[in-house]
Write an enzyme that holds these catalytic residues in place. Structure first.
Site, PDB file in Angstrom:
ATOM      1  N   GLU A  36      19.083  70.841 101.148  1.00 60.89           N
ATOM      2  CA  GLU A  36      19.419  70.193 102.012  1.00 60.89           C
ATOM      3  C   GLU A  36      19.643  70.964 103.190  1.00 60.89           C
ATOM      4  OE1 GLU A  36      22.908  67.867  99.890  1.00 60.89           O
ATOM      5  OE2 GLU A  36      23.389  69.856  99.442  1.00 60.89           O
ATOM      6  N   ASP A  73      22.409  65.510 103.682  1.00 66.22           N
ATOM      7  CA  ASP A  73      22.497  66.901 104.959  1.00 66.22           C
ATOM      8  C   ASP A  73      21.773  67.705 106.305  1.00 66.22           C
ATOM      9  OD1 ASP A  73      24.980  67.755 104.142  1.00 66.22           O
ATOM     10  OD2 ASP A  73      24.701  67.914 102.832  1.00 66.22           O
ATOM     11  N   CYS A 105      17.929  62.445  97.177  1.00 63.00           N
ATOM     12  CA  CYS A 105      19.353  61.468  96.913  1.00 63.00           C
ATOM     13  C   CYS A 105      19.974  60.873  97.703  1.00 63.00           C
ATOM     14  CB  CYS A 105      19.602  62.225  95.242  1.00 63.00           C
ATOM     15  SG  CYS A 105      20.380  63.670  95.755  1.00 63.00           S
TER      16      CYS A 105
HETATM   17  C1  PEP Z   1      22.663  64.884 100.898  1.00 67.06           C
HETATM   18  O1  PEP Z   1      23.707  65.895 101.699  1.00 67.06           O
HETATM   19  O2  PEP Z   1      21.834  63.877 101.008  1.00 67.06           O
HETATM   20  C2  PEP Z   1      23.728  64.154  99.644  1.00 67.06           C
HETATM   21  C3  PEP Z   1      22.585  63.530  98.591  1.00 67.06           C
HETATM   22  O3  PEP Z   1      24.800  64.750  99.047  1.00 67.06           O
HETATM   23  P1  PEP Z   1      25.680  64.693  99.969  1.00 67.06           P
HETATM   24  O4  PEP Z   1      25.926  63.229 100.671  1.00 67.06           O
HETATM   25  O5  PEP Z   1      27.253  64.651  98.886  1.00 67.06           O
HETATM   26  O6  PEP Z   1      26.612  66.137 100.836  1.00 67.06           O
HETATM   27 MG    MG Z   2      24.351  67.052 101.040  1.00 66.78          MG
END
Ligand code: PEP
Ligand code: MG
Length: 582
Positions: free
Chosen positions: A435, A459, A506
């Protein structure tokens, strides 16, 4: 011209109908002094009302458990717990005795104090618990006065309507006569309220947080509730009604078409298998994810078990994880350890406000600072691993040291469980989320300490481009198609391939159809997303050839400007998938 009101989509869909403005009944609060002789009778009256209220809530729970799901019914367990909370139960009795005031008066003050406390909290989930308090308060006062709360409820509707309300409590939503409620729109609330969660489970289109919809609409007005774009149109022209009716029919037809895909494999035309998993915040969402044909959970954002409630102990966490793991067994469930900080403020972190929370003590950094919390969570995850296939994932890893330290804690926890004879999966896979740029740059080294990678593009985009992901001011810079982001994505695919580590994606772009060909072309084969996107993405996968995706990705990687990349991608997507609304 029709009036247009914007809000947040709580549950998607389009409905056209007559508005019904629901005035939540104002309960009358009698206020009078009592004498010492009347104390006992007053306390008995209070205890009777508590008993009656619990019975009512249990009966609602029973109805919901049969009509919806046990998880939805569980929302009301927190209402029963609140009735037993000493802050309400004991304190009310104590104040009746010490201040010689009637119960309704005392209760009203207690509820107002509690609500005031909650309204000052920044965390959205916690703030929305005000509705739960107000729900219980209304029931209790009505039972003290032997009034029937539901006589004014949405259970008594006689015709199809779109409900407008300042706010809806979970019991308002649960008691709605589903036959007549087409959709609902509220002035207040956000996506994480229980009301929003229930709307999604009921598949009832809903828009929340409109600020002033109830003051702009009148009973009987014709309205279009466009809960795909978060817009309400009041008294639309016949042309608009026609346009939206067509759009609604198209959406319905598409949903029916797409639903046929759930049982079909996600194979490209040239037979390349692509795996689709679900992202969940709470176990409530698992059934819908499975119904959409997911091959497991690619991201369980465990922090939602922590936000807005007291710290869940090991057993509470274990039960929640086990529920999901058993449900999906033998399919994998990837549990991400606590990702708090940034925009997810946790009561535990409240005292200390950082200047740059997204660059501060967030995610794995927070867990490594609060090792006891991490150990508890890992123990719960390990115990759940005995009941299916669990993968453990650490968020926002930015140094090798972090994953090494996290694994040491994992090893110590494994030894503890072994010594205690508690079973768990000794082969549990341990992964890191990619990330931040440093995780891509040192990806080959992180690979030595992990079993898989999952790219969190939400992120990764913010940290690559130095753009706060929640700032409207710099939103124009937050672009998944920026060439630096694409280069990072390509780089991580190569690193994972060279290190022979499974890789998934994801972030939100995994569930957005416009990016599917590009991501396939970059080399991604495992996608994790919310249930709503799954069928669309599968339809795209089943219509493409990997070699075309590769060619497209190469072409886009050779370009410079995000706007040009986007234009080209839109052109190809519109040509290949004319059924998509871009
Ligand atoms: C992301 O950062 O892409 C992620 C899946 O985590 P979150 O959106 O929960 O920070
Ligand atoms: Mg994230």
């Amino acid at each position: 011209m029709p009036q247009r009101i914007k809000g947040t989509v709580a549950s998607p869909g389009i409905r056209i109908g007559k508005a019904y403005v629901y005035q939540t009944s104002k309960v009358y609060i009698p206020k009078y002094d009592i004498t010492v002789d009347q104390i006992d009778a007053e306390i008995i009256r209070f205890e009777d009302a508590i008993r009656k209220t619990k019975e009512e809530i249990k009966s609602i729970q029973g109805q919901i458990a049969t009509s919806l799901s046990k998880d939805m019914a569980d929302i009301f367990s927190s209402h029963i717990m609140m009735l037993e909370d000493p802050q309400i139960y004991e304190k009310t009795k104590e104040l009746v005795r010490s201040e010689l005031r009637n119960v309704e008066w005392v209760l009203n003050d207690t509820a107002l104090d509690l609500m005031k406390g909650f309204s000052a909290i920044e965390d959205e989930y916690l703030r929305e618990r005000i509705l739960d308090i107000s729900d219980i308060h209304k029931r209790l006062i009505s039972n003290l006065q032997k009034q029937k709360v539901d006589s004014v409820s949405l259970a008594n509707l006689k015709e199809e309507v779109i409900v407008f309300a300042s706010d809806l409590t979970p019991s308002d939503t649960a008691m709605m006569n589903k036959k007549y409620v087409l959709a609902f729109v509220t002035d207040k609330g956000g996506r994480t309220s229980h009301t929003a969660i229930m709307a999604r489970a009921l598949e009832l289109p809903a828009i929340v947080g409109t600020m002033n919809a109830t003051s702009m609409v009148r009973d009987g007005d014709t309205v279009i509730c466009d809960a795909t774009h978060g817009e309400v149109l009041i008294n639309p022209t016949p042309e608009l009604i026609e346009e939206y009716t067509r759009y609604q029919e198209e959406l319905r037809a598409m949903e029916i078409e797409l639903a046929k895909l759930t049982s079909l494999p996600s194979l490209t035309v040239d037979d390349e298998e692509v795996f689709l998993y679900g992202n969940i915040e709470l176990p409530d969402e698992m059934a819908v994810i499975k119904e959409h044909g997911a091959q497991g959970i690619g991201l369980f954002r465990s922090e939602f078990l922590f936000l807005g409630r007291s710290l869940p102990d090991e057993n509470t966490q274990f039960c929640e994880y086990r529920k999901v793991v058993e449900f999906f067994n033998p399919l994998p469930v990837t549990i991400r350890t606590l990702d708090v900080g940034g925009d997810k403020i946790f009561s535990y972190t409240n005292e200390y406000r950082e200047r740059n929370p997204f660059l501060g003590c967030r995610a794995i950094r927070f867990s490594l600072e609060n090792v006891d919390l991490l150990r508890t969570q890992i123990r719960a995850v390990l115990r759940a691993s005995h009941y299916g296939t669990v993968k453990l994932m650490f968020p926002m890893v930015s140094t090798v040291e972090e994953i090494v330290r996290a694994r040491e804690i994992l090893d110590e926890t494994r030894d503890e469980l072994d010594r205690a004879g508690i079973p768990f999966d000794h082969e549990i896979a341990v992964g890191v989320m990619i990330e931040v740029p440093s995780a891509v740059i040192a990806g080959d080294l992180l690979a030595k300490h992990s079993d898989f990678f999952s790219v969190g593009t939400n992120d990764l985009i913010q940290y690559t481009l130095a753009v706060d992901r929640i700032s409207e001011k710099v939103a124009y810079l937050y672009d998944p198609l920026n060439i630096s982001v694409l280069r990072f994505l390509k780089q991580i695919v190569v690193i994972a391939r060279d290190a022979d580590k499974p890789l998934s994606i994801c972030g939100e772009i995994a569930g957005e159809p416009i990016y599917t060909m590009l991501l396939l072309g970059l080399g991604f084969r495992h996608f994790s997303m919310s249930s709503a996107s799954m069928n669309q993405i599968k339809r795209i996968i089943r219509a493409v050839r990997i070699e075309d995706c590769n060619r497209l990705a190469d072409e886009l990687l050779s370009m410079e400007k995000a706007a040009d990349i986007e234009r080209r991608l839109m052109e190809v997507t519109a040509r290949e998938f004319p059924w998509l609304t871009l």
